[in-house]
Write an enzyme that holds these catalytic residues in place. Structure first.
Site, PDB file in Angstrom:
ATOM      1  N   LYS A  17       0.762  -0.981  -0.293  1.00 48.54           N
ATOM      2  CA  LYS A  17      -0.604  -0.230  -0.049  1.00 48.54           C
ATOM      3  C   LYS A  17       0.761   0.743  -0.452  1.00 48.54           C
ATOM      4  CE  LYS A  17      -1.879   2.057   3.827  1.00 48.54           C
ATOM      5  NZ  LYS A  17      -2.161   3.299   4.029  1.00 48.54           N
ATOM      6  N   ASN A  18       1.753   1.068   0.574  1.00 49.93           N
ATOM      7  CA  ASN A  18       2.593   2.037   1.216  1.00 49.93           C
ATOM      8  C   ASN A  18       3.826   2.488  -0.056  1.00 49.93           C
ATOM      9  OD1 ASN A  18       1.198   2.861   3.123  1.00 49.93           O
ATOM     10  ND2 ASN A  18       2.765   2.101   4.671  1.00 49.93           N
ATOM     11  N   ARG A  91      -4.471  10.601   4.107  1.00 48.97           N
ATOM     12  CA  ARG A  91      -3.843  11.339   4.783  1.00 48.97           C
ATOM     13  C   ARG A  91      -2.692  10.732   3.388  1.00 48.97           C
ATOM     14  NH1 ARG A  91      -3.351  13.423   8.587  1.00 48.97           N
ATOM     15  NH2 ARG A  91      -1.569  14.533   8.286  1.00 48.97           N
ATOM     16  N   CYS A 115      -6.319   8.253   9.374  1.00 52.28           N
ATOM     17  CA  CYS A 115      -6.128   7.865  11.256  1.00 52.28           C
ATOM     18  C   CYS A 115      -6.311   9.353  11.657  1.00 52.28           C
ATOM     19  CB  CYS A 115      -4.940   6.769  11.273  1.00 52.28           C
ATOM     20  SG  CYS A 115      -5.593   4.657  10.084  1.00 52.28           S
ATOM     21  N   ARG A 120       0.746  14.146  12.786  1.00 53.33           N
ATOM     22  CA  ARG A 120       1.975  14.307  10.982  1.00 53.33           C
ATOM     23  C   ARG A 120       1.170  15.376  10.462  1.00 53.33           C
ATOM     24  NH1 ARG A 120       0.019   8.160   8.799  1.00 53.33           N
ATOM     25  NH2 ARG A 120      -1.964   8.642   9.889  1.00 53.33           N
ATOM     26  N   PRO A 121       2.228  16.344  10.517  1.00 50.69           N
ATOM     27  CA  PRO A 121       1.916  18.003  10.381  1.00 50.69           C
ATOM     28  C   PRO A 121       2.144  17.826   9.013  1.00 50.69           C
ATOM     29  CG  PRO A 121       3.514  17.810  11.364  1.00 50.69           C
ATOM     30  CD  PRO A 121       3.101  16.422  12.351  1.00 50.69           C
ATOM     31  N   VAL A 122       2.186  18.680   7.684  1.00 53.10           N
ATOM     32  CA  VAL A 122       2.147  18.865   6.241  1.00 53.10           C
ATOM     33  C   VAL A 122       3.572  19.868   6.289  1.00 53.10           C
ATOM     34  CG1 VAL A 122       0.705  17.140   5.401  1.00 53.10           C
ATOM     35  CG2 VAL A 122       0.677  20.069   5.817  1.00 53.10           C
ATOM     36  N   ASP A 123       3.753  20.559   7.066  1.00 50.08           N
ATOM     37  CA  ASP A 123       4.792  21.186   7.349  1.00 50.08           C
ATOM     38  C   ASP A 123       6.590  20.880   6.639  1.00 50.08           C
ATOM     39  OD1 ASP A 123       5.529  19.748   9.606  1.00 50.08           O
ATOM     40  OD2 ASP A 123       6.208  21.982  10.851  1.00 50.08           O
ATOM     41  N   GLN A 124       6.366  20.009   6.663  1.00 54.09           N
ATOM     42  CA  GLN A 124       7.641  19.561   6.153  1.00 54.09           C
ATOM     43  C   GLN A 124       7.814  19.874   4.243  1.00 54.09           C
ATOM     44  OE1 GLN A 124      10.852  19.333   8.435  1.00 54.09           O
ATOM     45  NE2 GLN A 124       9.590  20.190   9.444  1.00 54.09           N
ATOM     46  N   ASP A 307       4.281   0.346  11.877  1.00 51.44           N
ATOM     47  CA  ASP A 307       2.989  -0.325  11.449  1.00 51.44           C
ATOM     48  C   ASP A 307       3.189  -1.346  11.895  1.00 51.44           C
ATOM     49  OD1 ASP A 307       2.859   2.054  10.113  1.00 51.44           O
ATOM     50  OD2 ASP A 307       2.825   1.818   8.184  1.00 51.44           O
ATOM     51  N   ARG A 399      -7.822  -0.700   4.146  1.00 50.99           N
ATOM     52  CA  ARG A 399      -8.119   0.115   3.966  1.00 50.99           C
ATOM     53  C   ARG A 399      -6.215   0.023   3.625  1.00 50.99           C
ATOM     54  NH1 ARG A 399      -6.925   4.988   7.596  1.00 50.99           N
ATOM     55  NH2 ARG A 399      -5.153   5.382   5.972  1.00 50.99           N
TER      56      ARG A 399
END
Length: 419
Positions: A17-18, A91, A115, A120-124, A307, A399
């Site tokens: 999946k990933n 996400r 989830c 898990r911010p998207v700032d990076q 995981d 998922r």
């Protein structure tokens, strides 16, 4: 499901999946067809395909009965936008941001959902794309991005992320392929799924060195072309089935897998008492007797994966002794603890560490899945428990696991899906 039956038999592991999700997004980088094999049939994959189709990507299944083989072609991107309705459940939809910006010069992407296991911010992602010349604003829950100078490309740059981020690395890697000049990604994620994406991009004409390391050097090219690619096997699905046989006893063979991506997990499974043999693309595993307790700390690849934490907790719950599990990646990834305790486990939490006192047996009960890997841990616990266990909200399971109950039935488990 009714627990107590040892697992026996042979199953095929699906594509990861990933790896599949960023690879699907890479189709946005070229007008040519991208042909993919070994794509898992998961809810997240279906959501991503729906999102790409809404943007104008053509989708074809050469054999309508085989969803693992597909062809994507983004000849014309009609709408470089990712709406909230499709993004809220997943996400990974943030992964369209880099490719859209690189090819179209603009993108509007809803802030992602998924989830509830951590911020898990998207700032990076934003920091890296800004360093490459993108102007980015957050407006009403959307990331609105465009290249500051019209009719120009993103500009290569040296980017050091403040933390290791898998999707951040993937987004910046895809964007850098079509940027002008050289981009250096320091502190890059080393996960095999990142490497699999990079291998596809190289087939498409990208110039990338350092694949598999924490320093990726990308020399931008004006255009990319089509390619054909086989998605890497899912190491987390592999590890989950190995935990299941370690918990229930029995003997299984897993085909179409990649043991070389699972070193940290296999070491801990052997510590728990699982007997393992492996080849280039298969693993056979057998278990007799009660598992031994194993303590570990999650961290970025190649260390023990977050995981797999929940699945090992289910295994430790019935081990002969105490263990400590420390979670360093996500701040609230212990939501399965109270559900495992409902089955009779003895688990307590101190900060970011779970203390697991192994019990002689678990007892069936009705439990609720809170996230993707938590749902897998409850299935493992239910297979080992006495009596009947019912796991509610298994849409989380769908998922990330391709027909899990069918594969477990194939191995002799007494399990069924209820409407």
């Amino acid at each position: 499901m009714t627990g107590g039956a040892p697992l026996k038999g042979e199953i095929m592991i699906a594509g990861a999946k990933n790896a599949a999700l960023p690879i699907l997004c890479a189709s946005l980088l070229t007008t040519d067809p991208v042909e993919l094999f070994n794509v898992p049939d998961l809810q997240d994959v279906r959501t991503m395909l729906k999102l790409l189709q809404q943007m104008g990507v053509a989708l074809e299944f050469p054999n309508p009965n085989d969803r693992s083989h597909l062809i994507l072609q983004a000849k014309e991107i009609t709408s470089p936008e990712a709406p909230y309705e499709l993004v809220k459940t997943m996400r990974a939809s943030i992964l369209v941001l880099g490719p859209l910006l690189a090819r179209m010069g603009r993108a509007t992407v809803s802030l992602p959902g998924g989830c509830a296991i951590g911020a898990r911010p998207v700032d990076q992602h934003i920091k890296g794309l800004k360093a490459m010349g993108a102007g980015i604003q957050i407006r009403k829950g959307f990331i609105v991005a465009k290249i500051a100078e019209p009719n120009t490309r993103l500009q290569g740059n040296a980017i050091l992320t403040d933390m290791i981020t898998v999707t951040g690395t993937e987004n910046l890697l895809m964007a850098a392929c079509l940027a002008q000049g050289t981009t250096i990604l320091e502190n890059a994620a080393r996960e095999p799924e990142v490497g699999d994406l990079a291998e596809l991009l190289v087939k498409m004409g990208a110039k990338i060195s350092g694949i598999g390391s924490d320093r990726l050097v990308i020399e931008g090219v004006p255009t990319l072309h089509g390619a054909s690619h086989h998605v890497i096997a899912d190491r987390i699905e592999t590890g989950t089935f190995l935990c299941a046989v370690a918990a229930t006893g029995g003997e299984i063979v897993l085909k179409n897998c990649r043991p070389d991506t699972l070193d940290a997990v296999l070491v801990k499974l052997k510590e728990a008492g699982l007997k393992i043999k492996k080849g280039a693309d298969w693993i056979s595993a057998s278990m007799s007797g009660r598992p031994k307790p194993v303590s570990f700390r999650t961290s970025e690849y190649p260390a023990f994966p977050t995981d797999m934490q929940a699945q090992f907790m289910a295994l430790n719950a019935i081990a002969g002794g105490a263990s400590r599990i420390t979670e360093t990646i996500f701040e609230n990834r212990f939501m399965h603890v109270q559900e495992l305790n409902r089955l009779g486990a003895d688990i307590s939490i101190e900060g970011n560490t779970a203390i697991v006192e192994g019990v002689d047996k678990l007892s069936g009960a009705t439990v609720m899945a809170t996230d993707l890997r938590a749902s897998a841990s409850l299935v493992i616990a239910g297979l080992a428990a006495q009596g009947e266990t019912q796991v509610d909200r298994i849409y989380h399971l769908d998922r990330g696991y391709d027909r899990m109950e069918q594969k477990l039935t194939q191995l002799g488990a007494n399990i069924r899906r209820m409407k």
